[in-house]
Design a protein around this motif. Structure first.
Motif, PDB file in Angstrom:
ATOM      1  N   PRO A 149       6.648  28.094   1.124  1.00  0.00           N
ATOM      2  CA  PRO A 149       7.930  28.103   0.398  1.00  0.00           C
ATOM      3  C   PRO A 149       9.085  28.647   1.239  1.00  0.00           C
ATOM      4  CG  PRO A 149       6.170  28.927  -0.996  1.00  0.00           C
ATOM      5  CD  PRO A 149       5.590  28.803   0.393  1.00  0.00           C
ATOM      6  N   SER A 150       8.793  29.578   2.158  1.00  0.00           N
ATOM      7  CA  SER A 150       9.860  30.152   2.982  1.00  0.00           C
ATOM      8  C   SER A 150      10.136  29.330   4.234  1.00  0.00           C
ATOM      9  CB  SER A 150       9.499  31.585   3.389  1.00  0.00           C
ATOM     10  OG  SER A 150       8.319  31.603   4.176  1.00  0.00           O
ATOM     11  N   ASN A 151       9.252  28.395   4.550  1.00  0.00           N
ATOM     12  CA  ASN A 151       9.416  27.529   5.721  1.00  0.00           C
ATOM     13  C   ASN A 151       8.717  26.196   5.449  1.00  0.00           C
ATOM     14  OD1 ASN A 151       9.706  26.292   8.173  1.00  0.00           O
ATOM     15  ND2 ASN A 151       8.355  27.691   9.301  1.00  0.00           N
ATOM     16  N   PRO A 152       9.405  25.253   4.792  1.00  0.00           N
ATOM     17  CA  PRO A 152       8.778  23.999   4.374  1.00  0.00           C
ATOM     18  C   PRO A 152       8.212  23.152   5.508  1.00  0.00           C
ATOM     19  CG  PRO A 152      10.864  24.336   3.237  1.00  0.00           C
ATOM     20  CD  PRO A 152      10.790  25.362   4.314  1.00  0.00           C
ATOM     21  N   ARG A 153       8.564  23.479   6.757  1.00  0.00           N
ATOM     22  CA  ARG A 153       7.994  22.739   7.881  1.00  0.00           C
ATOM     23  C   ARG A 153       6.571  23.219   8.212  1.00  0.00           C
ATOM     24  NH1 ARG A 153      11.635  19.845  11.051  1.00  0.00           N
ATOM     25  NH2 ARG A 153      13.825  20.042  10.428  1.00  0.00           N
ATOM     26  N   LYS A 154       6.205  24.350   7.651  1.00  0.00           N
ATOM     27  CA  LYS A 154       4.917  24.962   7.979  1.00  0.00           C
ATOM     28  C   LYS A 154       3.892  24.675   6.885  1.00  0.00           C
ATOM     29  CE  LYS A 154       2.786  29.453   8.983  1.00  0.00           C
ATOM     30  NZ  LYS A 154       3.030  30.922   9.092  1.00  0.00           N
ATOM     31  N   THR A 155       2.728  24.135   7.293  1.00  0.00           N
ATOM     32  CA  THR A 155       1.632  23.896   6.362  1.00  0.00           C
ATOM     33  C   THR A 155       0.773  25.146   6.283  1.00  0.00           C
ATOM     34  OG1 THR A 155       1.593  21.525   6.859  1.00  0.00           O
ATOM     35  CG2 THR A 155      -0.404  22.474   5.896  1.00  0.00           C
ATOM     36  N   ALA A 188       0.831  -1.202   0.000  1.00  0.00           N
ATOM     37  CA  ALA A 188       0.000   0.000   0.000  1.00  0.00           C
ATOM     38  C   ALA A 188       0.866   1.253   0.000  1.00  0.00           C
ATOM     39  CB  ALA A 188      -0.921  -0.001   1.225  1.00  0.00           C
ATOM     40  N   MET A 189       0.390   2.299  -0.657  1.00  0.00           N
ATOM     41  CA  MET A 189       1.096   3.569  -0.675  1.00  0.00           C
ATOM     42  C   MET A 189       0.547   4.460   0.430  1.00  0.00           C
ATOM     43  SD  MET A 189       1.740   6.086  -3.893  1.00  0.00           S
ATOM     44  CE  MET A 189      -0.006   6.283  -4.249  1.00  0.00           C
ATOM     45  N   TRP A 190       1.435   4.978   1.282  1.00  0.00           N
ATOM     46  CA  TRP A 190       1.003   5.747   2.443  1.00  0.00           C
ATOM     47  C   TRP A 190       1.288   7.239   2.336  1.00  0.00           C
ATOM     48  CZ3 TRP A 190      -2.293   4.066   5.896  1.00  0.00           C
ATOM     49  CH2 TRP A 190      -2.392   2.686   6.133  1.00  0.00           C
ATOM     50  N   GLN A 191       2.294   7.616   1.594  1.00  0.00           N
ATOM     51  CA  GLN A 191       2.678   9.026   1.575  1.00  0.00           C
ATOM     52  C   GLN A 191       3.404   9.351   0.275  1.00  0.00           C
ATOM     53  OE1 GLN A 191       4.477  10.641   5.217  1.00  0.00           O
ATOM     54  NE2 GLN A 191       6.052  11.650   3.995  1.00  0.00           N
ATOM     55  N   ILE A 192       3.178  10.577  -0.203  1.00  0.00           N
ATOM     56  CA  ILE A 192       3.940  11.112  -1.334  1.00  0.00           C
ATOM     57  C   ILE A 192       4.416  12.505  -0.951  1.00  0.00           C
ATOM     58  CG2 ILE A 192       3.933  11.780  -3.760  1.00  0.00           C
ATOM     59  CD1 ILE A 192       1.561   9.929  -4.187  1.00  0.00           C
ATOM     60  N   ASP A 193       5.698  12.772  -1.144  1.00  0.00           N
ATOM     61  CA  ASP A 193       6.258  14.108  -0.948  1.00  0.00           C
ATOM     62  C   ASP A 193       6.658  14.675  -2.298  1.00  0.00           C
ATOM     63  OD1 ASP A 193       5.923  13.926   1.763  1.00  0.00           O
ATOM     64  OD2 ASP A 193       8.068  13.926   2.255  1.00  0.00           O
ATOM     65  N   GLY A 194       6.145  15.858  -2.621  1.00  0.00           N
ATOM     66  CA  GLY A 194       6.555  16.555  -3.831  1.00  0.00           C
ATOM     67  C   GLY A 194       7.618  17.578  -3.483  1.00  0.00           C
ATOM     68  N   ILE A 195       8.789  17.452  -4.097  1.00  0.00           N
ATOM     69  CA  ILE A 195       9.949  18.278  -3.770  1.00  0.00           C
ATOM     70  C   ILE A 195      10.196  19.291  -4.889  1.00  0.00           C
ATOM     71  CG2 ILE A 195      12.372  18.262  -3.083  1.00  0.00           C
ATOM     72  CD1 ILE A 195      10.494  16.674  -1.213  1.00  0.00           C
ATOM     73  N   ASP A 196      10.379  20.546  -4.516  1.00  0.00           N
ATOM     74  CA  ASP A 196      10.563  21.582  -5.531  1.00  0.00           C
ATOM     75  C   ASP A 196      12.000  21.639  -6.024  1.00  0.00           C
ATOM     76  OD1 ASP A 196      12.071  23.026  -3.651  1.00  0.00           O
ATOM     77  OD2 ASP A 196      10.413  24.353  -3.108  1.00  0.00           O
ATOM     78  N   GLY A 197      12.272  22.588  -6.928  1.00  0.00           N
ATOM     79  CA  GLY A 197      13.594  22.688  -7.545  1.00  0.00           C
ATOM     80  C   GLY A 197      14.699  23.063  -6.584  1.00  0.00           C
ATOM     81  N   ARG A 198      14.311  23.588  -5.399  1.00  0.00           N
ATOM     82  CA  ARG A 198      15.326  23.933  -4.389  1.00  0.00           C
ATOM     83  C   ARG A 198      15.650  22.749  -3.492  1.00  0.00           C
ATOM     84  NH1 ARG A 198      12.622  28.105  -0.892  1.00  0.00           N
ATOM     85  NH2 ARG A 198      11.002  26.502  -1.070  1.00  0.00           N
ATOM     86  N   GLY A 199      14.928  21.642  -3.692  1.00  0.00           N
ATOM     87  CA  GLY A 199      15.105  20.489  -2.822  1.00  0.00           C
ATOM     88  C   GLY A 199      14.274  20.564  -1.561  1.00  0.00           C
ATOM     89  N   GLU A 200      13.267  21.457  -1.538  1.00  0.00           N
ATOM     90  CA  GLU A 200      12.420  21.644  -0.364  1.00  0.00           C
ATOM     91  C   GLU A 200      11.045  21.000  -0.582  1.00  0.00           C
ATOM     92  OE1 GLU A 200      13.542  22.758   2.319  1.00  0.00           O
ATOM     93  OE2 GLU A 200      15.232  24.071   1.867  1.00  0.00           O
ATOM     94  N   LEU A 201      10.432  20.589   0.520  1.00  0.00           N
ATOM     95  CA  LEU A 201       9.109  19.986   0.456  1.00  0.00           C
ATOM     96  C   LEU A 201       8.080  21.036   0.056  1.00  0.00           C
ATOM     97  CD1 LEU A 201       7.204  17.585   0.999  1.00  0.00           C
ATOM     98  CD2 LEU A 201       7.109  18.323   3.390  1.00  0.00           C
TER      99      LEU A 201
END
Length: 228
Positions: free
Chosen positions: A211-217, A169-182
């Motif tokens: 974009p300025s803080n990838p830990r923040k949703t 089963a697939m549980w998670q997908i992370d899309g990473i931008d060109g800067r290498g950030e989530l």
């Protein structure tokens, strides 16, 4: 998201590292189990609710969504080399400009690229070792990293997919931008088991990161599926 139907029993040996392409193939495989049948659901963001459906028709995965009482259609088309997204207008299909791949659908956080999940078909996937991050919701997973073959197209330079070692089963997908950030995270909140024994996601949470803080949703949408 028919491509996100989950899985059958794994075919790799215990302890062996499977081929990344085979892992992704099995993640996609259950889409064919729904051939010629519409799979229905809705995308939610706050008070916005967007009904949608999808089905496999030959070399197309057909998506339809409702906006303002009108049904709109786009297709993920498979070609000899790669895929393309088609958009329908006045009964005719045309190629969706790649600049629109990252356009949100009907005021949600889910884009054309997200709903079609075309990145699950990108080549050159590999299994990466990251013991500290390999567990999702208490499930031990393989982490598959997939580079964008054309980083100038779409939202993501690469994606990471977490696939359950036991049931595929697939549980998670992370899309990473060109800067290498989530940039965006897709988390399966719940599953449902189908009559044929395969698994399908019941609800998925979509998180857009700052974009300025990838830990923040900064925004959240949900994709809810009906029983096929």
């Amino acid at each position: 998201m028919a491509v996100m139907v989950l899985s059958l029993a794994p075919m790799w040996g215990q302890g062996a590292v499977p081929d990344a392409g085979q892992l992704l193939k099995r993640v996609r495989q259950a889409a064919t189990l729904q051939e010629n049948k519409d799979v229905k659901g809705q995308i939610r963001k706050r008070s916005v609710k967007v009904p949608f459906s999808m089905s496999l028709r030959g070399n197309l995965i057909v998506f339809q969504y409702q906006q303002g009482g009108v049904w709109n259609r786009f297709d993920l088309k498979f070609k000899d080399r790669g895929q393309e997204i088609l958009s329908w207008k006045d009964g005719r299909a045309g190629v969706l400009p790649v600049t629109r791949y990252s356009v949100p659908i009907a005021g949600t956080d889910v884009t054309y690229e997200d709903l079609s999940m075309r990145y699950l078909y990108w080549p050159a996937a590999k299994v990466v070792k990251d013991d500290a991050a390999s567990t999702v919701k208490g499930r031990d997973c393989w982490i598959v990293q997939i580079p964008n073959p054309n980083p100038k197209v779409g939202q993501y330079a690469w994606v990471r997919v977490w696939i359950d070692k036991e049931n595929g089963a697939m549980w998670q997908i992370d899309g990473i931008d060109g800067r290498g950030e989530l940039a965006k995270r897709f988390m399966i909140d719940s599953l449902m088991k189908l009559k044929d024994g395969s698994w399908f996601f019941k609800r998925m949470k979509v998180e857009v990161r700052d974009p300025s803080n990838p830990r923040k949703t900064i925004s959240v949408s949900y994709i809810d599926m009906e029983n096929p």
